[in-house]
Design a protein around this motif. Structure first.
Motif, PDB file in Angstrom:
ATOM      1  N   GLY A  70       0.796  -1.091   0.055  1.00  0.00           N
ATOM      2  CA  GLY A  70      -0.041   0.118   0.238  1.00  0.00           C
ATOM      3  C   GLY A  70       0.709   1.083  -0.083  1.00  0.00           C
ATOM      4  O   GLY A  70       0.677   2.166  -0.946  1.00  0.00           O
ATOM      5  N   LYS A  71       1.878   1.166   0.806  1.00  0.00           N
ATOM      6  CA  LYS A  71       2.776   2.337   0.767  1.00  0.00           C
ATOM      7  C   LYS A  71       3.648   2.628  -0.504  1.00  0.00           C
ATOM      8  O   LYS A  71       3.755   3.768  -1.103  1.00  0.00           O
ATOM      9  CB  LYS A  71       3.794   2.326   1.899  1.00  0.00           C
ATOM     10  N   GLU A  72       4.051   1.612  -0.953  1.00  0.00           N
ATOM     11  CA  GLU A  72       4.541   1.653  -2.357  1.00  0.00           C
ATOM     12  C   GLU A  72       3.446   2.316  -3.481  1.00  0.00           C
ATOM     13  O   GLU A  72       4.018   3.014  -4.352  1.00  0.00           O
ATOM     14  CB  GLU A  72       5.110   0.426  -2.888  1.00  0.00           C
ATOM     15  N   ALA A  73       2.295   1.530  -3.372  1.00  0.00           N
ATOM     16  CA  ALA A  73       1.318   2.181  -4.365  1.00  0.00           C
ATOM     17  C   ALA A  73       1.071   3.473  -4.103  1.00  0.00           C
ATOM     18  O   ALA A  73       1.011   4.495  -5.229  1.00  0.00           O
ATOM     19  CB  ALA A  73       0.178   1.387  -4.216  1.00  0.00           C
ATOM     20  N   SER A  92       0.406  -0.773 -10.414  1.00  0.00           N
ATOM     21  CA  SER A  92       1.715  -1.341 -10.501  1.00  0.00           C
ATOM     22  C   SER A  92       2.308  -1.816  -9.451  1.00  0.00           C
ATOM     23  O   SER A  92       3.140  -2.862  -9.191  1.00  0.00           O
ATOM     24  CB  SER A  92       2.543  -0.420 -11.392  1.00  0.00           C
ATOM     25  N   ALA A  93       1.972  -1.211  -8.339  1.00  0.00           N
ATOM     26  CA  ALA A  93       2.726  -1.674  -6.965  1.00  0.00           C
ATOM     27  C   ALA A  93       2.406  -3.255  -6.769  1.00  0.00           C
ATOM     28  O   ALA A  93       3.039  -4.069  -6.443  1.00  0.00           O
ATOM     29  CB  ALA A  93       2.437  -0.696  -5.633  1.00  0.00           C
ATOM     30  N   SER A  94       0.805  -3.523  -7.004  1.00  0.00           N
ATOM     31  CA  SER A  94       0.439  -4.809  -6.815  1.00  0.00           C
ATOM     32  C   SER A  94       0.877  -5.734  -7.795  1.00  0.00           C
ATOM     33  O   SER A  94       1.021  -6.872  -7.475  1.00  0.00           O
ATOM     34  CB  SER A  94      -1.364  -4.679  -6.874  1.00  0.00           C
ATOM     35  N   ALA A 173      -3.377 -18.269 -15.085  1.00  0.00           N
ATOM     36  CA  ALA A 173      -2.552 -16.865 -14.974  1.00  0.00           C
ATOM     37  C   ALA A 173      -2.117 -16.833 -13.482  1.00  0.00           C
ATOM     38  O   ALA A 173      -2.596 -17.384 -12.511  1.00  0.00           O
ATOM     39  CB  ALA A 173      -3.419 -15.537 -15.117  1.00  0.00           C
ATOM     40  N   SER A 174      -1.069 -15.986 -13.311  1.00  0.00           N
ATOM     41  CA  SER A 174      -0.557 -15.382 -11.983  1.00  0.00           C
ATOM     42  C   SER A 174      -1.204 -14.456 -11.446  1.00  0.00           C
ATOM     43  O   SER A 174      -2.009 -13.978 -12.058  1.00  0.00           O
ATOM     44  CB  SER A 174       0.769 -15.500 -11.858  1.00  0.00           C
ATOM     45  N   LYS A 175      -1.125 -14.184 -10.088  1.00  0.00           N
ATOM     46  CA  LYS A 175      -1.940 -13.087  -9.237  1.00  0.00           C
ATOM     47  C   LYS A 175      -1.375 -11.604 -10.074  1.00  0.00           C
ATOM     48  O   LYS A 175      -1.910 -10.544 -10.515  1.00  0.00           O
ATOM     49  CB  LYS A 175      -1.622 -13.015  -8.138  1.00  0.00           C
ATOM     50  N   SER A 176       0.117 -11.617 -10.301  1.00  0.00           N
ATOM     51  CA  SER A 176       0.737 -10.569 -11.194  1.00  0.00           C
ATOM     52  C   SER A 176       0.144 -10.533 -12.516  1.00  0.00           C
ATOM     53  O   SER A 176      -0.197  -9.147 -12.819  1.00  0.00           O
ATOM     54  CB  SER A 176       2.083 -10.763 -11.035  1.00  0.00           C
TER      55      SER A 176
END
Length: 191
Positions: A70-73, A92-94, A173-176
């Protein structure tokens, strides 16, 4: 909300980093405190300086992972002005943080009620942040008028569906991968 210390010792930070890497790679439900201590090159006693039980330790590690995401986002979103770029940067952080998550970790988070509730809380905060970005962009005329709350509910529903390990397995698919596709859809479709 968890009662987590604001400041960790250098050793505790290293331990939390080791446990996070272990959990992301292998999940956590099958691990005992002894296995966590051994795999993180620490002692049970050291683990208990972080949390009073395995359950609390799992919550500390998982909460810390999502807090940092969250901080990165928020940081990424704050560095751009255009609403399209802001939403893409926020999501994009997620995408990046989910690159190294194993299906076992996702399944453990979803199947263990305390971590699922923790994940829900973090998702609620993320969706609220996206709703606020959309509302601000509508207020300034960057986006056409509409209902930011409705868009937020749609985003929330899609993310909840896409975090289901069975859905990820079904679509291969992956989560990413799914978060990257969803970020693109938001950038092009919503905004």
């Amino acid at each position: 909300m968890l009662d987590i210390r604001e400041r960790w010792t250098t050793r505790q930070v290293a331990l939390l980093n080791d446990l996070e890497s272990l959990f992301l790679a292998e999940g956590f439900r099958h691990l005992t405190i002894s296995e966590m201590a051994s795999r993180s090159h620490s002692s049970r006693r050291t683990l208990y300086t972080v949390a009073a039980s395995k359950e609390e330790l799992v919550l500390v590690v998982v909460d810390r992972f999502y807090n940092r995401m969250g901080k990165e986002a928020r940081s990424r979103a704050s560095k751009v002005d255009d609403v399209h770029d802001k939403i893409q940067a926020y999501l994009s952080a997620s995408v990046d943080r989910n690159m190294n998550i194993s299906p076992t970790f996702l399944r453990d988070v979803e199947e263990y009620l305390p971590t699922r509730h923790l994940y829900d809380r973090h998702q609620d905060m993320a969706v609220s942040a996206l709703e606020e970005m959309i509302r601000t962009a509508m207020d300034t005329g960057e986006l056409r008028s509409g209902s930011p709350a409705l868009i937020a509910e749609i985003i929330d529903a899609v993310i909840k569906r896409l975090r289901d390990p069975e859905i990820l397995a079904k679509i291969g698919a992956s989560k990413s991968d799914v978060m990257k596709a969803f970020a693109q859809l938001c950038r092009e479709g919503i905004v």
